[in-house]
Design a protein around this motif. Structure first.
Motif, mmCIF file in Angstrom:
data_model
loop_
_atom_site.group_PDB
_atom_site.id
_atom_site.type_symbol
_atom_site.label_atom_id
_atom_site.label_comp_id
_atom_site.label_asym_id
_atom_site.label_seq_id
_atom_site.Cartn_x
_atom_site.Cartn_y
_atom_site.Cartn_z
ATOM 1 N N VAL A 85 58.454 46.254 39.286
ATOM 2 C CA VAL A 85 58.797 45.222 40.268
ATOM 3 C C VAL A 85 58.966 45.866 41.642
ATOM 4 C CG1 VAL A 85 60.328 43.270 40.737
ATOM 5 C CG2 VAL A 85 60.014 44.049 38.377
ATOM 6 N N PHE A 143 62.277 45.772 32.819
ATOM 7 C CA PHE A 143 61.928 45.691 34.231
ATOM 8 C C PHE A 143 62.450 46.937 34.935
ATOM 9 C CE2 PHE A 143 62.430 41.339 32.769
ATOM 10 C CZ PHE A 143 61.327 40.699 33.313
ATOM 11 N N SER A 161 64.317 44.789 40.541
ATOM 12 C CA SER A 161 64.024 44.462 39.141
ATOM 13 C C SER A 161 65.183 43.711 38.493
ATOM 14 C CB SER A 161 63.690 45.731 38.357
ATOM 15 O OG SER A 161 64.708 46.699 38.477
ATOM 16 N N SER A 177 64.817 40.183 36.652
ATOM 17 C CA SER A 177 65.295 40.108 35.270
ATOM 18 C C SER A 177 66.271 38.951 35.099
ATOM 19 C CB SER A 177 65.960 41.437 34.889
ATOM 20 O OG SER A 177 66.467 41.385 33.589
ATOM 21 N N ASN A 210 66.997 45.671 32.337
ATOM 22 C CA ASN A 210 66.680 46.293 33.616
ATOM 23 C C ASN A 210 66.969 47.781 33.440
ATOM 24 O OD1 ASN A 210 66.034 46.238 36.480
ATOM 25 N ND2 ASN A 210 68.174 46.797 36.775
#
Length: 141
Positions: free
Chosen positions: A24, A65, A73, A77, A94
């Motif tokens: 991300v 993530f 992220s 998430s 995460n």
């Protein structure tokens, strides 16, 4: 929910298709390096668009993530966590410390060409969290 880099690495090593990693960050960050087989998603992707693109792929999988340090992220998430479970994801996490922690712990990264030791710093300020400053790059080699 958070998961450490060591746990992610162990899951990747033992994985037989049971985990999906989502990177991300911005495209230029992903181009410099990412974790092997990580799927790029924009930090600004909407919940609906994320589910349209990846909702079916998460069934029966653990979803992880990550971003540079965990902020972007974590936001994604949180936005999609409930929906992931509704779509059949086993768990979603995460990654604590993000890609900077992964890199600082000497874990493998790759880019479109091959394995690489390089990492994008996001910006100068956040790049101070990277231990090996000589490996900072703003674009892939």
């Amino acid at each position: 929910h958070h998961i450490g880099t060591q746990e992610v690495e162990h899951m990747l090593q033992a994985d037989a298709g049971g985990m999906i990693l989502f990177d991300v960050r911005k495209p230029e960050e992903y181009a410099v390096s990412h974790i092997k087989n990580a799927i790029y998603v924009s930090p600004k992707i909407s919940r609906k668009e994320f589910l349209n693109l990846y909702g079916d792929a998460v069934r029966g999988k653990t979803v992880v993530f990550y971003c540079s340090v965990g902020h972007r992220s974590s936001k994604l998430s949180k936005r999609v966590q409930d929906a992931l479970h509704e779509k059949g994801a086993v768990q979603s996490y995460n990654m604590k410390g993000g890609l900077f922690a992964w890199h600082n712990q000497l874990r493998a990264l790759e880019n479109a060409q091959s394995e690489t030791p390089l990492i994008h710093p996001y910006n100068r300020r956040w790049g101070k969290l990277i231990d090996r400053k000589l490996l900072i790059r703003y674009s892939p080699l």
